[in-house]
Design an enzyme around this catalytic site. Sequence first.
Site, PDB file in Angstrom:
ATOM      1  CD  GLU A  88      -2.456   1.801   0.355  1.00 34.94           C
ATOM      2  OE1 GLU A  88      -3.319   1.067  -0.145  1.00 34.94           O
ATOM      3  OE2 GLU A  88      -2.204   2.952  -0.076  1.00 34.94           O
TER       4      GLU A  88
ATOM      5  CG  ASN B  30     -11.142   6.799  -3.545  1.00 36.70           C
ATOM      6  OD1 ASN B  30     -10.901   7.787  -2.855  1.00 36.70           O
ATOM      7  ND2 ASN B  30     -11.257   6.849  -4.848  1.00 36.70           N
TER       8      ASN B  30
ATOM      9  CB  VAL C  79       3.633  -1.453  -6.838  1.00 42.04           C
ATOM     10  CG1 VAL C  79       4.064  -2.309  -8.022  1.00 42.04           C
ATOM     11  CG2 VAL C  79       3.341  -2.330  -5.619  1.00 42.04           C
TER      12      VAL C  79
ATOM     13  CG  ASP D  23       0.103   4.906  -8.870  1.00 41.52           C
ATOM     14  OD1 ASP D  23      -0.427   5.961  -9.263  1.00 41.52           O
ATOM     15  OD2 ASP D  23       0.903   4.855  -7.921  1.00 41.52           O
TER      16      ASP D  23
ATOM     17  CG  HIS E 222     -21.499  12.028  -5.813  1.00 39.95           C
ATOM     18  ND1 HIS E 222     -22.448  12.828  -5.226  1.00 39.95           N
ATOM     19  CD2 HIS E 222     -21.711  10.783  -5.339  1.00 39.95           C
ATOM     20  CE1 HIS E 222     -23.191  12.085  -4.415  1.00 39.95           C
ATOM     21  NE2 HIS E 222     -22.760  10.837  -4.475  1.00 39.95           N
TER      22      HIS E 222
ATOM     23  CD  GLU F 136     -26.938   7.819  -5.473  1.00 39.51           C
ATOM     24  OE1 GLU F 136     -26.113   8.375  -6.214  1.00 39.51           O
ATOM     25  OE2 GLU F 136     -27.386   6.691  -5.691  1.00 39.51           O
TER      26      GLU F 136
ATOM     27  NE  ARG G 169     -28.531  13.291  -3.937  1.00 38.16           N
ATOM     28  CZ  ARG G 169     -27.972  12.616  -4.922  1.00 38.16           C
ATOM     29  NH1 ARG G 169     -28.653  12.392  -6.029  1.00 38.16           N
ATOM     30  NH2 ARG G 169     -26.746  12.171  -4.830  1.00 38.16           N
TER      31      ARG G 169
ATOM     32  NE  ARG H 259     -23.597   8.202  -7.067  1.00 39.91           N
ATOM     33  CZ  ARG H 259     -22.776   7.458  -6.377  1.00 39.91           C
ATOM     34  NH1 ARG H 259     -21.611   7.123  -6.884  1.00 39.91           N
ATOM     35  NH2 ARG H 259     -23.098   7.042  -5.177  1.00 39.91           N
TER      36      ARG H 259
ATOM     37  CG  HIS I  56     -18.050   9.933  -6.572  1.00 35.77           C
ATOM     38  ND1 HIS I  56     -17.505  10.167  -5.327  1.00 35.77           N
ATOM     39  CD2 HIS I  56     -18.887   8.881  -6.428  1.00 35.77           C
ATOM     40  CE1 HIS I  56     -18.005   9.292  -4.471  1.00 35.77           C
ATOM     41  NE2 HIS I  56     -18.823   8.496  -5.110  1.00 35.77           N
ATOM     42  CG  HIS I  57     -16.492   5.194  -9.701  1.00 33.74           C
ATOM     43  ND1 HIS I  57     -16.261   4.449  -8.561  1.00 33.74           N
ATOM     44  CD2 HIS I  57     -16.343   4.339 -10.742  1.00 33.74           C
ATOM     45  CE1 HIS I  57     -15.993   3.199  -8.901  1.00 33.74           C
ATOM     46  NE2 HIS I  57     -16.045   3.104 -10.220  1.00 33.74           N
TER      47      HIS I  57
ATOM     48  NE  ARG J 296     -19.038   3.819  -8.286  1.00 33.67           N
ATOM     49  CZ  ARG J 296     -19.636   4.322  -7.206  1.00 33.67           C
ATOM     50  NH1 ARG J 296     -20.717   3.747  -6.697  1.00 33.67           N
ATOM     51  NH2 ARG J 296     -19.160   5.409  -6.628  1.00 33.67           N
TER      52      ARG J 296
ATOM     53  CB  ALA K 242     -18.219   1.612  -5.663  1.00 26.88           C
TER      54      ALA K 242
END
Length: 465
Positions: A53, A61, A175, A241, A262, A274, A277, A298, A400-401, A440, A445
Amino acid sequence: MKKLLIVSALATAMGGVWAADYTTDVVVIGSGGAGLSAAVTLHDAGKKVIVLEKMAMVGGNTLRAEGGFNAAETAQQKRDGIPDTIEQFIADTMKGGHNINDPELVRTLCTNAKDALAWLVSLGGDFETVGRAGGAKYNRAHRPHDGSAVGPEVIRTLWTATKDRKIDVRTNARVTDIVTGKDGAVSGVKFTSKDGKTYTIDSKAVVVAAGGFGANQEMLVKYKPMLKGYATTNHPGATGDGIVLAEKIGAATVDMDQIQAHPTATPEGVLISESVRGDGAILVNAEGKRFTNELLTRDVVSANELKQPGKFAWIIWDDGIRAKAKLIQGYIKMGLAVTGKDVKELAAATNLPADALEATLKQYAADQKSGKDSQFGRPDMPSALDKAPYWAVKVQPAVHHTMGGLKINTKAQVLNKEGKAIPGLFAAGEVTGGVHGGNRLGGNAQADIVTFGRIAGQSAAAYVK
Ligand code: ADP
């Protein structure tokens, strides 16, 4: 014996050029939900695993994920009498992804998500509450019983399992290369450590679980120029990466320009989930008027928001919604929300026209009571928003994604440009592409990273035998 000693002495003298610094069965790159799911699975299949890591702490995330873990036909849904099906989950995911998702990957996700969730529960996770996320026909977003954020619970569960198993996890270990042998098969990695030195690990397989590139402005703009200057909800380690490392050894990518904004992030990029809402909050524009069905996907809510004056909105909830969700109480504690003891005071705090805001809330309460949103056809209105005090947070779209990434098959093998599996290379989670297509869905996720993290672990375990 003598020969062996000479070889080992030579290797030491050459600073690890000949002999690796470490040897293991499988290296996992990244310690978010996907990486830890793969690592625990590999360990339980009897394999030696090292997790690398690059940040100082684990969780990636995933730790920031707030909404829920989507799964259909779960024990929790059955308990609540929710008539959801795997087929409906597939249909919602394909539709939400504009039908450009890889249908086989979607089927794999939606079929196996309930087992992935049950696995987390078996490891001690709390995913007892089932709520609604955008684009879902039924409630299928599983989260902790007190309505707190899902990601920290996923990581707490997996990290406890990782520590219980004494799995070798190294932080501050970035890495820099995936190494291949003459036959093109993966044979290990190189990484740099906090001491600035480079180390090598010999392994029979590598699982890439290094997340997306939502915090890499250069890469975002390369694939989608309109995102220049956008805020991001991502942690600083989300720099893509894993995609670059695998591309260097021939991996193919898919949907790299599919990047999700998002709709409810603060200008600094703090995400308002989300699920807020889903729990009943509404969005109003600078004129104090609603402008969208808040439960649309989204991409659509973000696009509707960008059409409003100033390109922002206020998300509003009342005391009834606050009382039920720990997550929302957390936003208030963090000082993200302004408040008013009645609508007039909220209007003053937000600088919205009081008459318009009052009219909006009156109309919404009437619609909620009649069960029909007369303005935007919102399908689920759990709250009439009529319990003072009120809170509001100013929100706007933020990156966001990243839906695109490494091309994988249903076994989580990474494919090359000819569509063939690269021997010994597996990937899971946001680093991969194809699962979410063009958008997504909220809650997908967590389902993706744990479901495919486990599959990558199982496939890598089978590969190394
Ligand atoms: P996912 O949701 O797919 O599990 P996350 O973002 O939660 O993805 O986790 C990915 C993890 O991978 C992050 O903790 C990130 O810091 C880590 N990571 C990214 N690049 C590298 C790298 N080069 N070496 C080691 N770890 C990395």
